[in-house]
Motif scaffolding. Structure first.
Motif, PDB file in Angstrom:
ATOM      1  N   MET C   1       0.803  -1.195  -0.116  1.00  0.00           N
ATOM      2  CA  MET C   1      -0.097  -0.035  -0.117  1.00  0.00           C
ATOM      3  C   MET C   1       0.911   1.208   0.028  1.00  0.00           C
ATOM      4  SD  MET C   1      -2.731   1.349   2.983  1.00  0.00           S
ATOM      5  CE  MET C   1      -2.999   3.019   2.844  1.00  0.00           C
ATOM      6  N   THR C   2       0.505   2.543  -0.507  1.00  0.00           N
ATOM      7  CA  THR C   2       1.277   3.491  -0.833  1.00  0.00           C
ATOM      8  C   THR C   2       0.328   4.629  -0.769  1.00  0.00           C
ATOM      9  OG1 THR C   2       2.937   2.745  -1.834  1.00  0.00           O
ATOM     10  CG2 THR C   2       2.703   4.963  -1.940  1.00  0.00           C
ATOM     11  N   VAL C   3       0.646   5.425   0.370  1.00  0.00           N
ATOM     12  CA  VAL C   3      -0.412   6.889   0.513  1.00  0.00           C
ATOM     13  C   VAL C   3       0.030   7.698  -0.463  1.00  0.00           C
ATOM     14  CG1 VAL C   3      -0.759   8.760   1.967  1.00  0.00           C
ATOM     15  CG2 VAL C   3      -0.484   6.576   3.059  1.00  0.00           C
ATOM     16  N   ASP C   4      -1.106   8.542  -1.215  1.00  0.00           N
ATOM     17  CA  ASP C   4      -0.588   9.347  -2.223  1.00  0.00           C
ATOM     18  C   ASP C   4      -0.930  10.957  -1.784  1.00  0.00           C
ATOM     19  OD1 ASP C   4      -0.537   7.588  -4.103  1.00  0.00           O
ATOM     20  OD2 ASP C   4      -2.542   7.215  -4.329  1.00  0.00           O
ATOM     21  N   VAL C  10       6.048  14.972   6.720  1.00  0.00           N
ATOM     22  CA  VAL C  10       6.175  14.460   8.302  1.00  0.00           C
ATOM     23  C   VAL C  10       7.224  15.228   8.842  1.00  0.00           C
ATOM     24  CG1 VAL C  10       6.815  12.490   9.640  1.00  0.00           C
ATOM     25  CG2 VAL C  10       5.227  12.025   7.445  1.00  0.00           C
ATOM     26  N   PRO C 180       2.734  13.482  10.634  1.00  0.00           N
ATOM     27  CA  PRO C 180       2.152  13.771   9.492  1.00  0.00           C
ATOM     28  C   PRO C 180       1.506  15.073   9.629  1.00  0.00           C
ATOM     29  CG  PRO C 180       1.714  11.582   9.808  1.00  0.00           C
ATOM     30  CD  PRO C 180       2.111  12.231  11.447  1.00  0.00           C
TER      31      PRO C 180
ATOM     32  N   TYR D  33       4.867   6.618   6.845  1.00  0.00           N
ATOM     33  CA  TYR D  33       3.455   7.170   6.392  1.00  0.00           C
ATOM     34  C   TYR D  33       3.207   6.771   4.938  1.00  0.00           C
ATOM     35  CZ  TYR D  33      -0.055  10.845   5.923  1.00  0.00           C
ATOM     36  OH  TYR D  33      -1.274  11.400   5.578  1.00  0.00           O
ATOM     37  N   TYR D  34       4.040   6.828   4.253  1.00  0.00           N
ATOM     38  CA  TYR D  34       3.818   6.620   2.630  1.00  0.00           C
ATOM     39  C   TYR D  34       3.476   5.040   2.544  1.00  0.00           C
ATOM     40  CZ  TYR D  34       6.379  11.060   1.655  1.00  0.00           C
ATOM     41  OH  TYR D  34       6.916  12.221   1.647  1.00  0.00           O
ATOM     42  N   ALA D  35       3.848   4.265   3.464  1.00  0.00           N
ATOM     43  CA  ALA D  35       3.656   2.747   3.285  1.00  0.00           C
ATOM     44  C   ALA D  35       2.424   2.468   4.102  1.00  0.00           C
ATOM     45  CB  ALA D  35       4.591   2.097   4.127  1.00  0.00           C
ATOM     46  N   GLY D  36       1.529   3.754   4.695  1.00  0.00           N
ATOM     47  CA  GLY D  36       0.099   3.380   4.870  1.00  0.00           C
ATOM     48  C   GLY D  36       0.015   3.506   6.515  1.00  0.00           C
ATOM     49  N   HIS D 161       8.991   3.268  -0.767  1.00  0.00           N
ATOM     50  CA  HIS D 161       8.661   4.283   0.059  1.00  0.00           C
ATOM     51  C   HIS D 161      10.074   5.141   0.504  1.00  0.00           C
ATOM     52  CE1 HIS D 161       5.574   1.169   0.972  1.00  0.00           C
ATOM     53  NE2 HIS D 161       4.713   2.040   0.420  1.00  0.00           N
TER      54      HIS D 161
END
Lengths: 111, 301, 405, 193
Positions: C1-4, C10, C180, D33-36, D161
């Motif tokens: 999973m990757t956050v967009d 951060v 974040p 954080y990018y990893a979820g 990431h």
């Protein structure tokens, strides 16, 4: 002078006015008097010398011939007497009745 | 050509009927400063005699914008105004910090030093009446040796005044001058010069005080002139590091005809009956400063 | 999973404060270093040197001068910013009073730190609490997003009610901790925060003497108008604080309309609705207390949290309203009003008494000088208080958490 | 206990002042954080940091936004930027029984003599940083390289990431060098189970 209570100010900000401290002429015990016979500017009828104007700590002497002293606000320090090169100004005692007639109001700002 | 009585501007920025003591030299100083600035200035004023002269809410006796500041905060507040004006692209106004000797050389020194080191675009003026006159004549670091104040009541001050312009000069600012209400033309010219320079400018003005120095009110100008004529106060300017005597002090140097300091001291009751030793020390100090000033003037001419 | 989410970074609390100053388009920044605040002005110095922010940067020689610069610049038409901590804030003390009395909408950061002596660079809230009566609005933050958002709200509030705002956030715990943070776009912030407009006049065309000596009683001006005395100006300042009680809420609501999130206005709550036991604190400690509330609820104790966001003005009515169903209120203070316990506890108690809301109120001193506080320790304190109250033992002396005498 | 319902992992970094432990701890938080991970925090041990002295930093990763910032007591993982700190700084103190230990050392995991069921991973990050000449102020830097070791030894983050994080944190040129270091470290990391 009418008194109203419509001050809208949120912070203290003052406006310039003559007589900020009231009639400072009341501070005087001695009054400067210009002798037109001795004053060079008065005699010549033109703007010359003006030492009294230049050195007055209270800005109460006009740059005119002859110089005029604003007795409402002159504190009677006598600096003008000292700086006059022709000894044309002398300090004379204030009359007792003049002192009694003057206003004592704290803020008598007239513009 | 030096400004004289007749070519001084007529416009006034100080109004009659103000709260200053009768015979206060600061009135003379402010009148000619504000003329030289053509009123296009913002004054920053800490707690001082000038605060009183400016008047109490809601009336003011000066026709220039004045920003009051906490006692040690003059130079910083002025720095802030200068930065603000710069950000707004206003370059027509001179920011003048106007403090007494305490507000400059004592509690104000850190702020002044900081502003000078940053070369803040501020014209800092110290009108030096040689003690905390506004609070009732307590000694300051600029009170002269031997002067009695309410905190040096019996023996008089035991130390010399510190050399304020020398301290400021160590900051390498573009313009430093001294001036006296005894010579308004010289003062006016120097303020005009300062006005035309950007960066930190500093002026040390001798400000005789009738109640504090204890002399008759009529003698204010004479006292200011005597300070210069004896060499106790020297008129000079330092432009980009170059030192030059000016006006009366220059004339005195040329003719070498200074008056003895005694003549200046004995007219002020604050010195009481000065013992000869103290008087000699004062004279010696004045001579030493004078010699250095004349030598530097000639070396840098 | 990757956050967009591209807008999220951060970052530390200090960086969040600096980002807020940038987004508020401050005109003048005064900088003086003190741990743990220094990275705020370091970041801004970089932004200004590299042209990211068009502002004047003044490296002053003391905190006293930092606030002096802010006062001068704000009076002459600039939006200003500075930040400090502990001794630096104390050194500004007389300037803080001057800024508030001048009704200048200065917004400053306070990375809360313990006051010396003895020296400590670590967190508690004694620095800000010691300045609570200078006339500044004080807002406390619980995380870095709230820091950024509260600074933006701070400018909005300050410029509306004409009072300076101190945004307080726990030193190190937030100032140096990354998390974040959604950093808004400049256009969004511009839409939220109108340009600065100054209310004082420093112009030769209209000369004024700003903040002169003001007498005790009203006095006539040159036009015969009787103008305020000193006391009238003080009354107006107090009125402005009352106005701020509304404006803090409004600024938060407007913020939500622009950015889609809000922070509770004067105060916020967690699991408060049916809570018998309410844990009350300001700043990051209140966040920790929400974990404690979860822990207490897992034991069957109906616990909730009331977080104080505004400390000055003190939201007395809102606090009383929020606590009207509570049986026990446990207040955690990270500072002391020496000789009279924790200041928040005493203020809460006074507010409750005034509004005739009468739960039992207990006070705990916690986390002074950086002493770490864990959720479980707050739970222990709450349990002690519950026992005390159940036994009907009357007034409970203020306790100190994790004191190791 | 409610605490146990929050899925979170706590990581302690060990380094010396100047080695960049705080920076890499922060970078790990960002990568996570990018990893979820919705809740990430990272902080240095509070107080003054002095060049050369042992320092620690803590990173907390959680599935939900974090509400608490108290100090990490019992980490689930320790990351050690210099092998000697394993003993001098007592780096495994408080580590959970099956916790991760990731060490920059020439030794293989089994050679470290760690027991307790720790999941040990080692990599000679010094050699890698030396090879690609990754320096700051003249000093070899292994802090970002160790992110690669974390990606290899755990499933918290991936190299993608890390790359995104490094590109965000550094100038393009510096980022590529650090990315290379992380990649090489990822490949060279040896895990024992």
């Amino acid at each position: 002078m009418g008194q109203t209570r419509h001050c809208k100010q949120k912070t203290a900000m003052s406006w310039p006015c003559v007589g900020e401290a009231g009639r400072t002429g009341d501070w005087r015990t001695l009054r400067p008097v210009v002798d037109p016979e001795k004053c060079v500017a008065a005699r010549k009828g033109k703007i010359v010398c003006m030492q009294c104007w230049m050195f007055c700590p209270d800005n109460v002497i006009s740059r005119t011939a002859p110089p005029e002293i604003d007795m409402e606000y002159c504190k009677g320090c006598g600096v003008c007497v000292q700086v006059c090169p022709s000894q044309a100004i002398e300090m004379r005692p204030e009359h007792a009745e003049d002192v009694a007639a003057s206003t004592k109001e704290e803020a008598s700002c007239d513009r | 050509m030096a400004t004289n009585t007749l070519n001084l501007p007529e416009q006034e920025y100080m109004l009659p009927g103000n709260r200053a003591c009768a015979g206060c030299s600061v009135g003379i100083v402010f009148r000619h400063m504000s003329k030289a600035l053509d009123g296009k200035a913002i004054f920053v004023v800490p707690a001082s005699c000038f605060t009183v002269l400016c008047g109490m809410y809601p009336t003011a006796s000066v026709q220039v914008p004045v920003m009051n500041s906490v006692f040690p905060g003059t130079a910083a507040c002025a720095s802030g105004i200068a930065a603000s004006l710069k950000k707004q692209g206003r370059d027509d106004l001179t920011v003048v910090a106007m403090a007494g000797d305490g507000g400059t050389a004592d509690i104000g020194m850190q702020g002044l030093s900081g502003a000078a080191e940053r070369n803040a675009n501020v014209f800092f003026v110290c009108y030096d009446n040689e003690a905390y006159m506004n609070t009732g004549t307590q000694r300051s670091s600029l009170t002269p040796l031997g002067a009695k104040t309410t905190t040096t009541p019996a023996k008089g001050k035991m130390q010399f005044a510190k050399d304020l312009p020398a301290i400021v000069e160590a900051h390498d600012i573009p313009y430093i001058a001294t001036a006296s209400p005894g010579y308004p033309g010289d003062l006016y010219d120097k303020v005009c010069t300062a006005r035309g320079i950007s960066g930190t400018r500093f002026m040390h003005i001798n400000a005789p005080c009738p109640p504090g120095w204890q002399f008759p009110t009529a003698e204010t100008v004479a006292m200011a002139q005597l300070a210069v004529e004896t060499g106790a106060f020297i008129l000079f300017e330092i432009m980009d590091g170059k030192f030059q005597l000016t006006g009366k002090s220059l004339a005195l140097a040329d003719k070498d005809n200074r008056q003895p300091v005694r003549k200046f001291i004995e007219l002020q009751s604050r010195f009481g009956v000065l013992d000869e030793e103290t008087l000699a020390r004062l004279q010696e100090r004045v001579d030493e400063r004078w010699r250095k000033a004349v030598a530097r003037h000639r070396a840098e001419e | 999973m990757t956050v967009d989410t591209q807008s999220v970074s951060v970052i530390t609390g200090n960086r969040a404060a600096a980002e807020a100053a940038r987004l508020a388009r401050v005109d003048v920044v005064a900088a003086y270093p003190i741990t743990p605040q220094s990275p705020v002005v370091e970041t801004l110095s970089k932004y200004i040197e590299t042209g990211v922010l068009d502002a004047e940067f003044i490296t002053v020689e003391s905190e006293h001068s930092a606030m002096g610069v802010c006062i001068g610049a704000a009076t002459s038409g600039s939006r200003v910013f500075t930040a400090s901590s502990a001794n630096g804030l104390a050194y500004m003390c007389e300037q803080l009073s001057w800024a508030a009395g001048s009704r200048l909408p200065i917004v400053m950061g306070c990375a809360n730190r313990a006051m010396s002596a003895p020296w400590s660079v670590l967190n508690d809230q004694q620095d800000a609490m010691s300045q609570r009566d200078q006339g500044w609005i004080q807002l406390y933050c619980r995380n870095n997003q709230e820091i950024l958002d509260t600074f933006l709200q701070g400018f909005r509030i300050a410029e509306q009610v004409k009072l300076p705002v101190m945004v307080c956030y726990d030193g190190f715990i937030l100032s140096h901790t990354v998390m974040p943070v959604d950093i808004p776009e400049q256009e969004q912030v511009d839409a939220y925060l109108p340009p600065y407009s100054v209310h004082t006049i420093l112009d030769p065309e209209e000369p004024r003497n700003v903040n002169p000596v003001t007498l005790a009683n009203p006095r006539l001006n040159g036009d015969g108008v009787l103008c305020h005395g000193y006391m009238e100006f003080r009354y107006l300042m107090e009125q402005a604080h009352k106005e701020a009680l509304d404006m803090i809420v409004v600024a938060d609501e407007e913020f939500e309309a622009c950015f889609g999130r809000r922070w509770g206005g004067l105060l916020w709550s967690y699991q408060l609705e049916d809570a018998e036991v309410v844990l009350l604190a300001a700043g990051s400690l209140a966040g920790e207390a929400t974990i404690s509330a979860d822990m207490l609820r897992s034991e069957g104790i109906r616990a909730g949290v009331l977080g104080l966001r505004a400390y000055r003005p003190f939201p007395a009515a809102a606090v009383a309203d929020a606590l009207k169903e509570a049986g026990l209120v446990v207040v955690f203070d990270k500072s002391l009003s020496y000789g009279y316990d924790g200041p928040i506890r005493r203020d809460v108690q006074a507010a409750l008494f005034e509004h005739r809301v009468m739960p039992e109120v207990h006070g705990y001193i916690a986390g002074l000088g950086g002493r770490d506080i864990k959720a479980r320790e707050l739970v222990d304190a709450a349990r002690d208080s519950i026992t005390w109250a159940e036994q009907g033992k009357g007034p409970k002396p203020t306790d100190w958490i994790n004191l190791q005498l | 206990m409610a605490m146990n319902q929050i899925e979170q992992i706590e990581i302690r970094w060990h380094g010396r002042g100047g080695q960049g432990a705080v920076t890499s701890a922060n970078l790990l938080a960002e990568a996570a954080y990018y990893a979820g991970f919705k809740g990430v925090t990272s902080a240095p041990a509070f107080g003054a940091e002095r060049r050369g002295a042992p320092v620690t930093a803590s990173t907390r990763l959680a599935s939900a936004p974090l509400r608490h910032f108290s100090q990490v007591e019992a980490p689930d993982m320790v990351i050690i930027l210099e092998g000697s700190l394993l003993t001098t700084a007592n780096a495994t103190e408080g580590l959970a029984p099956n916790g991760h230990v990731i060490v920059n050392t020439r030794l293989a995991p089994e050679e470290l003599g760690l027991s307790n069921g720790y999941q040990v991973a080692t990599v000679d990050a010094d050699r890698i940083a030396e090879e690609i000449n990754l320096r700051a102020a003249g000093v070899i830097m292994v802090n970002t390289a160790m992110l690669g070791a974390v990606a290899r030894a755990t499933e918290l983050i991936t190299l993608d990431h890390i790359n995104r994080t490094l590109r965000h944190a550094f100038s393009p040129k510096a980022a590529e060098k650090n990315i290379e270091a992380a990649r090489l470290t990822f490949e060279a990391t040896r895990c024992a189970s």
